[in-house]
Design an enzyme around this catalytic site. Structure first.
Site, short mmCIF file in Angstrom:
data_model
loop_
_atom_site.label_atom_id
_atom_site.label_comp_id
_atom_site.label_asym_id
_atom_site.label_seq_id
_atom_site.Cartn_x
_atom_site.Cartn_y
_atom_site.Cartn_z
N CYS A 178 0.84 -1.21 0.00
CA CYS A 178 0.00 0.00 0.00
C CYS A 178 0.88 1.26 0.00
CB CYS A 178 -0.99 -0.05 1.15
SG CYS A 178 -2.49 0.87 0.77
N HIS A 207 -3.59 -4.96 0.28
CA HIS A 207 -3.01 -5.48 1.53
C HIS A 207 -3.07 -7.01 1.50
CE1 HIS A 207 -2.53 -1.82 3.99
NE2 HIS A 207 -3.55 -1.36 3.28
N GLU A 254 -1.81 -9.12 3.34
CA GLU A 254 -1.84 -9.74 4.67
C GLU A 254 -3.25 -10.09 5.14
OE1 GLU A 254 -1.03 -6.62 3.98
OE2 GLU A 254 -1.53 -5.20 5.58
#
Ligand code: GLN
Length: 539
Positions: free
Chosen positions: A379, A514, A516
């Site tokens: 990001c 993102h 994750e």
């Protein structure tokens, strides 16, 4: 009809209720049950989207674009399932919808009260979240005795007698302190907390006792007696070497037996073999690799929870301990990147908002680019790769993101004024629009370029799906210039630039999304897995 397991907390907060709820859910899921998860937050904010990470830890983003409590992240990581907006609600949401309905005349002239209206709304939302599942595990935020928690306690009490509810089970998570001077474990705080629950009309059927020391049999017996539960329903929760070992520890204590008995679930035999193998690789891995993690909120590592967990998942699948070397980007501004990053096998620049530490992050990116160190920018960590490249390779002086310099001559990262959101609706953004509600949130498709790092990471898949949480976008006006100089756009979503790579660099990837948020213990995120592989120098 759905059965419900309610998890409440006593004595004090931070006892790991979320991990407890996720662990119970995981064991049930691995026993073949369809398990839903719900976190209720008694605070007044509508969602944690506008709270500081220092206040609240990470804001987790669901597939459908909700900004939720970080416990939803735990649920997804444990149960390997994508949960939606409906998996988290707050007091703020409950009151908003009741007030909205009242204004619309939906209560036909009644006086609106906590009981029955607010409590009724809570019950409805819980039942809504339970739909389609065999079991819904509900975690109630806060601690028994909190004023804000009372309507929720009343709601779950009422659900015991609800015709649409197939069964309820109440788990209470408490702390057993050890008083060193006396050499004794103490059960009194737990007894008081259980008494408080009973006063509200809830009798817990299981006590999960957080303790630094193992509980002797006699103590468990005493606890069971004083809390009015069976001995097999006292489960100890010691500090674990990994949070992913908690389900295994619960299983060793036969936690499912009393739950199955009470909820009439039959014989449960969860298949946890693969899980257990992964946990062993987390606790005692063969290899080791060091990732330099450049960020801003290092005082509160919880604000990068999903990312640090994602690194653990990748490590577990590669039998490697991913050691994080935490680097405050402001320190880089002072001491230079080389001094702080030279011992790291790879560099990771995480997402963030606001200008603090940005120049340090840019230095870290320059270091990774020039020295050909594996780099992953997430990001903001991607946005700044364009800024760095523009300044140092394209020689565009003053290049920046408009987030940090509104009048930059080279807005590499800018604010687009409109875009199609996830559901195909038009979203408008200007400098004046409020923070909440103007972020690009949730899952978007990303088309990857053939032969790219990103395409390879996702096993050759052309279209990948990842989640977003940001306001600004890479400026396509500079695309040609960037590509001619070797920074290639390798991922796009409806014209928006999603990933960039650098030609001739062994492993350099910037991602606007993102990754994750979609990493789970059993299915690590492909870009993070590929990054850790590159750090270890694996093919
Ligand atoms: N601040 C940047 C933006 O709003 C990046 C956000 C992030 O890293 N999550 O676009």
């Amino acid at each position: 009809m759905t059965k419900y397991i309610f998890v409440t907390g006593g004595v004090l907060s931070s006892l790991g209720k979320g991990i407890t709820a996720a662990s119970v859910g995981t064991l049930l899921k691995h026993s073949g049950k369809k398990v839903g998860m719900l976190k209720i937050d008694p605070y007044i904010n509508v969602d944690p989207g506008t709270m500081s990470p220092l206040e609240h830890g990470e804001v987790f983003v669901t597939k459908d674009g909700a900004e939720t409590d970080l416990d939803i992240g735990n649920y997804e990581r444990f149960l390997d399932t994508s949960y939606l907006k409906s998996s988290n609600f707050t007091t703020g949401q409950v009151y908003s919808s009741v007030i909205e309905r009242e204004r619309a005349g939906g209560y036909l002239g009644q006086t609106i009260q906590v009981i029955p209206h607010i409590v009724g709304e809570i019950v409805n939302r819980i039942k809504q979240a339970g739909k389609g599942h065999d079991i819904l595990v509900v975690e109630l935020g806060g601690t028994v005795g909190d004023i804000e928690g009372l309507p929720f306690m009343e709601a779950i009490r009422q659900m015991k007698h609800d015709d649409e509810v197939a069964g309820t089970f109440f788990i209470h998570v408490t702390l057993i302190p050890y008083i060193k001077a006396a050499g004794e474990l103490k059960s009194k705080p737990t007894q008081h907390s259980v008494q408080e629950l009973r006063r509200i009309g809830i009798t817990p059927q299981m006590i999960i006792a957080r303790s630094e020391n193992g509980l002797p049999k006699t103590f468990k017996k005493k606890l069971a007696m004083s809390c009015d539960v069976s001995q097999e329903s006292v489960v100890e929760a010691l500090d674990a070497a990994s949070i992913y070992d908690v389900p295994m520890s619960f299983l060793r204590q036969n936690i499912l037996k009393p739950i199955a008995k009470e909820l009439e679930l039959g014989e449960l035999e969860p298949d946890m073999e693969e899980w257990d193998n992964l946990v062993k690789k987390i606790v005692q891995p063969k290899g080791r690799v060091v990732v330099g993690f450049v960020g801003k909120y290092l005082a509160l590592k919880e604000s990068y929870k999903s990312l640090t967990e994602a690194l653990i998942h990748a490590g577990a699948h590669l039998d490697t301990r991913v050691e994080i070397c935490w680097i405050d980007s402001e320190d880089i501004e002072e001491k230079g990147a080389e001094a702080l990053l030279s011992d790291c096998d790879a560099v990771l620049v995480a997402g963030g908002f606001g200008s603090r530490g940005v120049e340090g992050k840019i230095k870290a990116i320059e270091y990774a680019r020039v020295n050909k160190v594996p780099y992953l920018g997430i990001c903001l960590g991607m946005q700044l790769t364009l800024v760095e490249f523009a300044r140092n390779v394209l020689n565009l002086e003053g290049a920046n993101s408009v987030e940090f310099d509104e009048n930059t001559p080279h807005p590499m990262i800018y604010l687009i004024d409109n875009f199609l959101d996830q559901s195909g609706g038009m979203q408008l953004r200007t400098h004046e629009s409020p923070m909440g509600g103007t972020l690009r949130l949730g899952e978007y498709p990303c088309d990857t370029k053939e032969g790219s790092i990103i395409r390879e990471a996702y096993n050759g898949e052309k279209t990948i799906y990842e989640r977003h949480r940001h306001r600004y976008e890479a400026n396509p006006a500079y695309r040609k210039q960037l590509e001619e100089a070797g920074m290639i756009v390798t991922g796009e979503s409806n014209g928006l630039i999603e990933t960039v790579e650098i030609e001739g660099h062994p492993w350099f990837l910037g991602v606007q999304f993102h990754p994750e948020f979609t990493s789970r213990l059993q299915t690590p995120n492909p870009s993070i897995l590929a990054f850790v592989k590159a750090a270890i120098n694996l093919p």
